[in-house]
Design an enzyme around this catalytic site. Structure first.
Site, PDB file in Angstrom:
ATOM      1  N   ARG A   4       0.840  -1.208   0.000  1.00 25.96           N
ATOM      2  CA  ARG A   4       0.000   0.000   0.000  1.00 25.96           C
ATOM      3  C   ARG A   4       0.871   1.253   0.000  1.00 25.96           C
ATOM      4  O   ARG A   4       0.547   2.247  -0.641  1.00 25.96           O
ATOM      5  CB  ARG A   4      -0.948  -0.013   1.210  1.00 25.96           C
ATOM      6  CG  ARG A   4      -2.048  -1.069   1.069  1.00 25.96           C
ATOM      7  CD  ARG A   4      -2.982  -1.069   2.259  1.00 25.96           C
ATOM      8  NE  ARG A   4      -3.791   0.133   2.354  1.00 25.96           N
ATOM      9  CZ  ARG A   4      -4.484   0.483   3.438  1.00 25.96           C
ATOM     10  NH1 ARG A   4      -4.457  -0.294   4.512  1.00 25.96           N
ATOM     11  NH2 ARG A   4      -5.192   1.590   3.447  1.00 25.96           N
ATOM     12  N   HIS A  40      -6.169   7.357  12.039  1.00 26.20           N
ATOM     13  CA  HIS A  40      -5.870   5.926  11.880  1.00 26.20           C
ATOM     14  C   HIS A  40      -4.402   5.683  11.511  1.00 26.20           C
ATOM     15  O   HIS A  40      -4.051   4.618  11.031  1.00 26.20           O
ATOM     16  CB  HIS A  40      -6.781   5.297  10.813  1.00 26.20           C
ATOM     17  CG  HIS A  40      -8.206   5.142  11.259  1.00 26.20           C
ATOM     18  ND1 HIS A  40      -9.241   4.856  10.407  1.00 26.20           N
ATOM     19  CD2 HIS A  40      -8.773   5.239  12.495  1.00 26.20           C
ATOM     20  CE1 HIS A  40     -10.382   4.776  11.088  1.00 26.20           C
ATOM     21  NE2 HIS A  40     -10.124   5.024  12.358  1.00 26.20           N
TER      22      HIS A  40
HETATM   23  P1  OAD Z   1     -15.169   2.957   2.963  1.00 22.17           P
HETATM   24  O1  OAD Z   1     -14.597   2.135   1.870  1.00 22.17           O
HETATM   25  O2  OAD Z   1     -15.912   2.251   4.043  1.00 22.17           O
HETATM   26  O3  OAD Z   1     -16.173   4.043   2.361  1.00 22.17           O
HETATM   27  C1  OAD Z   1     -15.820   4.856   1.294  1.00 22.17           C
HETATM   28  C2  OAD Z   1     -16.980   5.801   0.999  1.00 22.17           C
HETATM   29  O4  OAD Z   1     -16.563   6.689  -0.030  1.00 22.17           O
HETATM   30  C3  OAD Z   1     -18.259   5.108   0.495  1.00 22.17           C
HETATM   31  O5  OAD Z   1     -19.387   5.642   1.183  1.00 22.17           O
HETATM   32  C4  OAD Z   1     -18.310   5.471  -0.988  1.00 22.17           C
HETATM   33  O6  OAD Z   1     -19.629   5.631  -1.471  1.00 22.17           O
HETATM   34  C5  OAD Z   1     -17.588   6.809  -0.992  1.00 22.17           C
HETATM   35  N1  OAD Z   1     -16.937   7.113  -2.288  1.00 22.17           N
HETATM   36  C6  OAD Z   1     -16.363   6.275  -3.177  1.00 22.17           C
HETATM   37  N2  OAD Z   1     -15.854   6.952  -4.219  1.00 22.17           N
HETATM   38  C7  OAD Z   1     -16.101   8.267  -3.992  1.00 22.17           C
HETATM   39  C8  OAD Z   1     -15.832   9.475  -4.705  1.00 22.17           C
HETATM   40  N3  OAD Z   1     -15.188   9.475  -5.874  1.00 22.17           N
HETATM   41  N4  OAD Z   1     -16.246  10.648  -4.163  1.00 22.17           N
HETATM   42  C9  OAD Z   1     -16.901  10.661  -2.969  1.00 22.17           C
HETATM   43  N5  OAD Z   1     -17.189   9.557  -2.260  1.00 22.17           N
HETATM   44  C10 OAD Z   1     -16.792   8.377  -2.737  1.00 22.17           C
HETATM   45  O7  OAD Z   1     -13.953   3.843   3.561  1.00 22.17           O
HETATM   46  P2  OAD Z   1     -13.894   4.616   4.945  1.00 22.17           P
HETATM   47  O8  OAD Z   1     -15.211   5.150   5.328  1.00 22.17           O
HETATM   48  O9  OAD Z   1     -12.756   5.558   4.850  1.00 22.17           O
HETATM   49  O10 OAD Z   1      -9.966   1.651   8.981  1.00 22.17           O
HETATM   50  O11 OAD Z   1     -13.498   3.452   5.927  1.00 22.17           O
HETATM   51  C11 OAD Z   1     -13.333   3.739   7.285  1.00 22.17           C
HETATM   52  C12 OAD Z   1     -12.266   2.861   7.876  1.00 22.17           C
HETATM   53  O12 OAD Z   1     -12.582   1.495   7.611  1.00 22.17           O
HETATM   54  C13 OAD Z   1     -10.895   3.019   7.276  1.00 22.17           C
HETATM   55  O13 OAD Z   1     -10.157   4.079   7.826  1.00 22.17           O
HETATM   56  C14 OAD Z   1     -10.246   1.710   7.574  1.00 22.17           C
HETATM   57  C15 OAD Z   1     -11.389   0.817   7.163  1.00 22.17           C
HETATM   58  O14 OAD Z   1     -11.417  -0.446   7.675  1.00 22.17           O
HETATM   59  C16 OAD Z   1      -9.022   0.845   9.459  1.00 22.17           C
HETATM   60  O15 OAD Z   1      -8.335   0.143   8.736  1.00 22.17           O
HETATM   61  C17 OAD Z   1      -8.872   0.898  10.953  1.00 22.17           C
END
Ligand code: OAD
Length: 233
Positions: free
Chosen positions: A59, A109
């Site tokens: 990554r 994180h």
């Molecule tokens: P997710 O993969 O859970 O969510 C990503 C979000 O971004 C989704 O709601 C998509 O709809 C949205 N999305 C995708 N492409 C987009 C774009 N071009 N513009 C705007 N929105 C878009 O990722 P996180 O919410 O960051 O933690 O995940 C939270 C945590 O879960 C991470 O920090 C990580 C993961 O497990 C750890 O590893 C501790």
């Protein structure tokens, strides 16, 4: 948008998606290809350190071939030009906010470009593969792990974040699914403290009902638009 004086922004993987970094929970996301228990828990690391170190090495290496996008750059512009208080909190472990020009980013994180020594607990900048077992620059032990927060561990600087959530007048969530606590609870905390809450995401997140306003679209389009509005007052 009304005039705001204290803004807290939370970003997630969606803000880096248009740069070519996989999100976690979208179709084809990281958690479809890897088991969370294997690569993002202390137990997984204890069971198979090479698998975990290799996962984060890959990554980190992938960051070299991506660039920040218009959303990262817009938030850097906001930091530079907004006259009130701004706290940018990210759940992302990439360095695209910094490379987009943001100076002050709270990585709750952790960060791919940082290592944490399991012997002396000191952090150090990281630019070599952890699989090569580099020595900790502080205590010289070859016991570095990724400086990222795994499931079951405490995210960084929560006190600072809750302090800002207690006094902000606008909370903005960008590109996060709202699936992982404590970050997923920030919107309710801000709302309870009287802030307006705005969601900028491709689709409604899990906590969508807690946002006073939701705008759905690609971060590269809707974030610069929103920043323009805030700076125009
Ligand atoms: P997710 O993969 O859970 O969510 C990503 C979000 O971004 C989704 O709601 C998509 O709809 C949205 N999305 C995708 N492409 C987009 C774009 N071009 N513009 C705007 N929105 C878009 O990722 P996180 O919410 O960051 O933690 O995940 C939270 C945590 O879960 C991470 O920090 C990580 C993961 O497990 C750890 O590893 C501790």
């Amino acid at each position: 948008m009304a005039k705001f004086e204290r803004i807290v922004i939370l970003t997630g993987a969606g803000i880096s998606a248009e740069s070519g970094i996989d999100t976690f929970r979208d179709a084809g996301g990281l958690w479809e290809r890897h088991r969370v228990e294997d690569v993002a828990t202390p137990e997984g690391f204890a069971r198979n350190p090479d698998l975990v170190l290799g996962f984060y090495d890959a990554r980190r290496a992938a960051l070299e071939s991506v660039e920040p996008n218009a959303a990262h750059r817009a938030l850097a512009r906001l930091e530079a030009e907004f006259t009130g208080d701004l706290l940018l909190v990210t759940q992302n472990v990439d360095n695209l906010h910094e490379r987009g020009g943001s100076k002050d980013v709270l990585h709750m994180h952790g960060e791919l470009s940082s290592a944490l020594c399991t012997s002396c607990e000191m952090r150090s900048p990281l630019d070599v593969p952890l699989l090569d077992r580099p020595k900790c620059p502080v205590c010289q032990a070859p016991t570095l792990r990724p400086d990222v927060v795994w499931f079951g561990e405490m995210p960084y600087r929560m006190e600072r974040i809750y302090e800002a959530l207690g006094t902000c007048d606008l909370f903005v969530s960008i590109g996060t699914s709202g699936a992982v606590y404590p970050a997923a609870g920030f919107v309710q905390e801000a709302l309870m403290n009287g802030a307006r809450t705005l969601e900028l995401n491709l689709e409604p997140s899990e906590g969508s009902r807690f946002f006073t306003e939701s705008r759905h679209g690609r971060a590269g389009e809707i974030v610069p638009q929103w920043v323009e509005e805030v700076l125009e007052g």
